[in-house]
Design a protein around this motif. Structure first.
Motif, short mmCIF file in Angstrom:
data_model
loop_
_atom_site.label_atom_id
_atom_site.label_comp_id
_atom_site.label_asym_id
_atom_site.label_seq_id
_atom_site.Cartn_x
_atom_site.Cartn_y
_atom_site.Cartn_z
N THR A 1 0.86 -1.18 0.00
CA THR A 1 0.00 0.00 0.00
C THR A 1 0.89 1.23 0.00
O THR A 1 1.69 1.42 0.92
N PHE A 2 0.76 2.03 -1.04
CA PHE A 2 1.55 3.25 -1.18
C PHE A 2 0.71 4.45 -0.75
O PHE A 2 -0.45 4.59 -1.15
N SER A 3 1.32 5.30 0.03
CA SER A 3 0.70 6.58 0.40
C SER A 3 1.27 7.64 -0.53
O SER A 3 2.46 7.96 -0.48
N THR A 4 0.43 8.17 -1.41
CA THR A 4 0.84 9.16 -2.40
C THR A 4 0.17 10.49 -2.10
O THR A 4 -0.76 10.57 -1.29
N ALA A 5 0.58 11.54 -2.78
CA ALA A 5 -0.07 12.84 -2.61
C ALA A 5 -1.52 12.79 -3.03
O ALA A 5 -2.33 13.61 -2.59
N ALA A 6 -1.89 11.83 -3.88
CA ALA A 6 -3.27 11.69 -4.33
C ALA A 6 -4.11 10.81 -3.42
O ALA A 6 -5.34 10.80 -3.52
N GLY A 7 -3.47 10.06 -2.52
CA GLY A 7 -4.19 9.16 -1.63
C GLY A 7 -3.52 7.80 -1.56
O GLY A 7 -2.42 7.59 -2.10
N LEU A 8 -4.20 6.85 -0.91
CA LEU A 8 -3.66 5.50 -0.75
C LEU A 8 -3.89 4.68 -2.02
O LEU A 8 -5.00 4.67 -2.57
N VAL A 9 -2.84 3.97 -2.44
CA VAL A 9 -2.91 3.17 -3.67
C VAL A 9 -2.43 1.75 -3.34
O VAL A 9 -1.23 1.52 -3.18
N PRO A 10 -3.36 0.79 -3.20
CA PRO A 10 -2.95 -0.61 -3.01
C PRO A 10 -2.40 -1.19 -4.31
O PRO A 10 -2.90 -0.88 -5.40
N VAL A 11 -1.39 -2.06 -4.18
CA VAL A 11 -0.80 -2.71 -5.34
C VAL A 11 -0.57 -4.18 -5.02
O VAL A 11 0.02 -4.51 -3.99
N LEU A 12 -1.03 -5.05 -5.90
CA LEU A 12 -0.81 -6.49 -5.79
C LEU A 12 0.22 -6.89 -6.82
O LEU A 12 0.06 -6.60 -8.01
N VAL A 13 1.28 -7.59 -6.38
CA VAL A 13 2.34 -8.06 -7.28
C VAL A 13 2.32 -9.59 -7.28
O VAL A 13 2.40 -10.23 -6.23
N GLU A 14 2.22 -10.16 -8.49
CA GLU A 14 2.11 -11.60 -8.64
C GLU A 14 3.05 -12.08 -9.74
O GLU A 14 3.35 -11.34 -10.68
#
Length: 275
Positions: A88-101
């Protein structure tokens, strides 16, 4: 301090959109991050400003000439650099979850956008003149809108692939036009079929003539397609980008019923042979 280099939205290091990734930027101030991004020279470099150990990882994105609130391809590159798992990245635009597979050709990342919005455009101003386009070359089935999913993008669709391929514009005039309207890129589009699009993204705001793969614009475009009912969820749309630049990129945009957020997926691989 090490700058990793990955290309996103391609399994080939010669394709996709290169991004710089700094996994530990705790000792870097704004000026240092901006200087590194300028030296790297990619459209964006991502900086993990508090390292990578917490459940939420703060990240900032710098283009060669300015900071941007969100960058999709650098998010995909950073997540793949971190490895398989959920981030989960906290960016200036908000929280962005990322799944890596794991996927064929390497690791594949799927980011979930912040809450998007779409707004109508009443006046295109002189952007068609700047691009060298005529009004009758636009596709009336895909009207101009501004779309947002972390950054603002003006969506302009043409009726013919040849018009999209012949992109040329006045850099300084388009830069001024975009700055006045707080746009990050233009999302220039040609629709090949119901669920396949070809796109190009001028990015003078970041000091770059054109982006070969733009995840933030892809997410915004997904919101645009949903809002205008141009596709019906559940659906996965394929975007071809970078072909006219010699850096082919493939971006998948997924829309799910009952969820207004947009999922953007792509492979990322290291660019080897660079320090």
């Amino acid at each position: 301090m090490t700058v990793l280099r990955y290309t996103a939205f391609s399994a080939d290091p010669a394709g996709g959109n290169p991004a710089g990734v700094v996994l530990d930027a705790r000792k870097l101030d704004d000026a240092a991050m901006q200087a590194i991004a300028a030296e790297v020279g990619y459209s964006e470099t991502a900086f993990l400003t508090e390292g990578r150990d917490g459940p939420v990882i703060p990240v900032r994105y710098f283009a060669p000439t300015s900071e941007v609130p969100f960058c999709g391809h650098a998010t995909v590159a950073t997540a793949v650099a971190l490895g398989a798992g959920e981030w989960t990245f906290s960016t200036a635009a908000g929280l962005v979850p990322v799944l890596v597979e794991p996927a064929e050709g390497g690791l594949r990342a799927t980011l979930t956008s912040v809450e998007p919005y779409v707004e109508a455009v009443d006046d295109l101003g002189d952007v068609l003149e700047i691009l060298g386009w005529r009004a009758d070359e636009l596709d009336p089935a895909l009207p101009p809108y501004v779309a947002y999913a972390g950054a603002r993008h003006l969506v302009l669709a043409v009726a013919g692939r040849e018009r999209l391929a012949a992109l040329a514009y006045d850099f300084d005039r388009l830069l001024a036009y975009m700055q006045e309207r707080e746009l990050t890129t233009l999302q220039l589009v040609w629709r090949e079929s119901a669920e396949v699009f070809h796109v190009r993204n001028p990015f003078p705001v970041g000091g770059v003539v054109e982006d070969p793969a733009t995840g933030a614009a892809a997410a915004a475009f997904g919101a645009y397609l949903r809002e205008l009912k141009l596709v019906e969820p559940p659906v996965t749309v394929l975007l071809h980008q970078g072909d006219d630049m010699g850096r082919p990129s493939r971006i998948q945009v997924e829309l799910r019923p009952g969820d207004t957020r947009v999922r953007v997926s792509g492979t990322a691989v290291p660019i080897t042979g660079l320090a």
